[in-house]
Write an enzyme that holds these catalytic residues in place. Structure first.
Site, short mmCIF file in Angstrom:
data_model
loop_
_atom_site.label_atom_id
_atom_site.label_comp_id
_atom_site.label_asym_id
_atom_site.label_seq_id
_atom_site.Cartn_x
_atom_site.Cartn_y
_atom_site.Cartn_z
N ASN A 261 53.31 -43.04 -45.61
CA ASN A 261 53.87 -43.88 -46.66
C ASN A 261 54.20 -45.30 -46.20
OD1 ASN A 261 53.68 -41.52 -48.07
ND2 ASN A 261 55.87 -41.24 -48.35
N HIS B 38 46.03 -34.27 -45.01
CA HIS B 38 46.43 -35.67 -45.06
C HIS B 38 46.04 -36.44 -43.80
CE1 HIS B 38 48.26 -38.12 -48.01
NE2 HIS B 38 49.50 -38.12 -47.60
N TYR C 72 53.90 -43.15 -40.13
CA TYR C 72 53.80 -42.13 -41.17
C TYR C 72 53.06 -42.73 -42.36
CZ TYR C 72 56.63 -39.00 -38.43
OH TYR C 72 57.08 -38.19 -37.42
N TYR D 105 51.55 -32.32 -38.09
CA TYR D 105 50.63 -32.78 -39.12
C TYR D 105 49.17 -32.83 -38.66
CZ TYR D 105 54.99 -34.37 -41.18
OH TYR D 105 56.26 -34.41 -41.71
#
Length: 190
Positions: free
Chosen positions: A66, A19, A64, A14
């Site tokens: 969320n 993001h 992460y 990532y």
């Protein structure tokens, strides 16, 4: 003490995605302040540093996106940081790439990391610095879009945004939200 949080997802998979712009922002701030985010606590990497008579706690939650709020809430509680001394940096799909907005409070507006922080803190009354990554291409799912890497043609804009983050944060910290909003809302990469 001020808590500055950059939201993102841990791991090399990532690292270069849209993001993770919040992670990049807090890393740039750490570089500016002369510290590293290498200490670990409450599912987060953090660094502490003094600058101009103010102590800063810089945080990258490793939960992460969320579940970012879990780490943010744990740090805020442990270090007894009031909400008005907290700033959360994250990507924003509803802002064009290169646009930046700072706000004293607000809703999560569909950003799951921001919504997690709001839920975990039980309040939306904390400052946020939103970094534009949009708009997403027509017909593309937003979840897949935010997990894409920036295109080569976008990278110069991204670097301009990253470079201004320390200025915005220092203005907010030392001159207040009203001054930061009047100076940087909206700020757009040249």
């Amino acid at each position: 003490m001020r808590l500055i949080v950059g939201l993102g997802n841990p791991g090399m998979r990532y690292a270069a995605t849209r993001h993770n712009l919040g992670f990049r922002g807090v890393e740039q701030l750490a570089l500016f302040l002369g510290t590293e985010l290498k200490s670990s606590k409450f599912n987060g990497l953090y660094g502490r540093v003094w600058h101009r008579e103010e102590e800063y706690l810089l945080l990258k939650p490793l939960t992460y996106m969320n579940r970012s709020g879990e780490a943010v809430q744990a740090f805020a509680a442990y270090f007894r940081i009031p909400l008005d001394n907290m700033l959360v940096i994250y990507d924003e799909i509803s802002l064009d790439l290169g646009r930046v907005r700072i706000r004293p409070a607000g809703r999560g507006a569909g950003h799951r990391g921001a919504e997690s922080v709001i839920s975990s803190l039980g309040s939306s009354e904390f400052a946020r610095l939103r970094l534009g990554i949009g708009p997403q291409p027509p017909g593309q799912d937003s979840a897949s879009y935010v997990l894409e890497s920036f295109k080569p043609t976008e990278r110069e804009i991204v670097e301009e945004v990253i470079a201004v983050i320390p200025d915005i944060v220092m203005c907010w910290s030392h001159e207040g939200m009203t001054k930061a909003m009047s100076r940087y809302n909206p700020w757009t990469a040249p």
